[in-house]
Design an enzyme around this catalytic site. Sequence first.
Site, short mmCIF file in Angstrom:
data_model
loop_
_atom_site.label_atom_id
_atom_site.label_comp_id
_atom_site.label_asym_id
_atom_site.label_seq_id
_atom_site.Cartn_x
_atom_site.Cartn_y
_atom_site.Cartn_z
N GLY A 99 2.09 48.25 23.34
CA GLY A 99 1.33 48.64 22.16
C GLY A 99 0.12 49.50 22.51
O GLY A 99 -0.44 50.16 21.63
N GLU A 118 -8.25 46.92 15.65
CA GLU A 118 -6.92 46.38 15.35
C GLU A 118 -7.03 45.31 14.26
O GLU A 118 -6.22 45.26 13.33
CB GLU A 118 -6.32 45.78 16.63
CG GLU A 118 -4.86 45.40 16.53
CD GLU A 118 -3.92 46.59 16.78
OE1 GLU A 118 -4.40 47.73 16.86
OE2 GLU A 118 -2.72 46.33 16.89
N ARG A 142 -4.19 40.61 23.39
CA ARG A 142 -3.20 41.35 24.19
C ARG A 142 -2.70 40.38 25.25
O ARG A 142 -3.51 39.70 25.91
CB ARG A 142 -3.89 42.56 24.86
CG ARG A 142 -2.95 43.44 25.65
CD ARG A 142 -2.10 44.33 24.78
NE ARG A 142 -2.84 45.41 24.17
CZ ARG A 142 -2.40 46.13 23.12
NH1 ARG A 142 -1.21 45.86 22.58
NH2 ARG A 142 -3.13 47.10 22.61
N GLY A 188 4.86 60.27 25.24
CA GLY A 188 4.21 58.96 25.35
C GLY A 188 5.16 57.81 25.08
O GLY A 188 6.37 57.98 24.93
N HIS A 199 5.59 42.08 19.50
CA HIS A 199 4.35 41.47 19.01
C HIS A 199 4.69 40.19 18.25
O HIS A 199 5.60 40.16 17.41
CB HIS A 199 3.63 42.41 18.04
CG HIS A 199 2.98 43.60 18.68
ND1 HIS A 199 2.93 43.80 20.05
CD2 HIS A 199 2.32 44.65 18.12
CE1 HIS A 199 2.26 44.93 20.30
NE2 HIS A 199 1.90 45.47 19.15
N CYS A 202 1.51 48.36 14.23
CA CYS A 202 2.68 47.59 14.69
C CYS A 202 2.56 46.09 14.43
O CYS A 202 3.56 45.43 14.14
CB CYS A 202 2.94 47.87 16.17
SG CYS A 202 1.45 48.04 17.15
#
Length: 354
Positions: A182, A206, A239, A16, A246, A151
Amino acid sequence: MARASKLPVAVLGATGAVGQRFVQLLAAHPWFEIAVVTGSERSVGRRYGEVTRWILPEAIPAAVAGLTVQPTEQVAEVPIAFSALPTEQARALEPQWARAGVFVCSNASAFRMDPLVPLLIPEVNPEHLGIVERQQRERGWRGAIITNPNCATITLVIPLKPLHDAFGVQRLMVTTLQAVSGAGYPGVASLDILDNLIPNIADGGEEAKIESEPRKLLGRLVDGSFQDAPLGISAQVTRVPVLDGHTAAVAVAFARRPAPDEAIACLREWRAPEPVRSLPSAPPAPVVVRDEPDRPQPRRDRDLYGGMGTTVGRVRSCSLFDLRFVALSHNTIRGAAGGAILNAELLVAQGIVG
Ligand code: NAP
């Protein structure tokens, strides 16, 4: 610290987005060498180079391309496993590896808030590794699970740490602008994200992570138990159509209000404690503060120090809170694979693995 021979390691979920970063970053690592890669039923039994849809610029390292993908259920004889498994698979499989004697450095959220599991950023809370002995004793594991944060939490907490130590963070508001990588591969559909922005990630999950994980990270390990830092956090996530990196726009209230120049000096002077600052993947400084009024920017700043640096800019007074700033870091390097590798380096440097 020079090693006579490299430690063999496994990468769980190696095909991945994060798994590929592990493969890339470990290719020339001075202490670790990939011996085993695992995947789902889709990939097991096939060559890594054939089955992986490689999304990074350089070619797949030849030594790994030829490895046969192993089932994750089959624990390998390695001292360290880096996990890039989805949450549910991590919850089921990481304890099997830890029980068998492997130190699992995980990116997954499954065990981050477990009271016996360290949630670790080596520059921020290396002393939290002190919980490992209790984890092993109470779970009956010869190995252990060590996690790194979400993250976007990492982007936020790295600059918060020196500010918290100096001025006492009391509450903060953070708005994130998070890259598409992400979401893993293939991730967000192009028809959803191009020319667009999505004000939600993981159905509120999140935001919940960003509101809880910093309390554990900035908290203390007292008599073998974690005591969370009493911070108030309000998070909103988005997003955005950025590939990697980020961004977090932050407003903070402190116990003692710093002047912006004081806060900038505090961020610039901060260095990781030894032995963290000498680890192979540690950046020369955890934070770099930019003076330009239009930095940080994902495309221009995410690769600072090989993707392990955090860039902070726009440090200024806030009309509602005390201080505002913008922080940025690379989500699949500092926020995932690179962070987990730094955690493993600390395990070795402290003699917990080796
Ligand atoms: P991804 O691109 O979807 O990759 C998932 C990986 O897990 C693939 O290698 C897949 O293997 C493997 N997998 C799926 N089901 C499995 C199963 N049943 N058994 C064994 N392996 C299985 O996801 P990702 O973005 O790399 O994220 C991996 C983990 O890291 C997640 O827990 C995520 O929350 C976390 N994380 C991601 C980021 C980021 O920036 N992307 C940052 C921090 C943390 P196959 O290809 O063989 O199916």
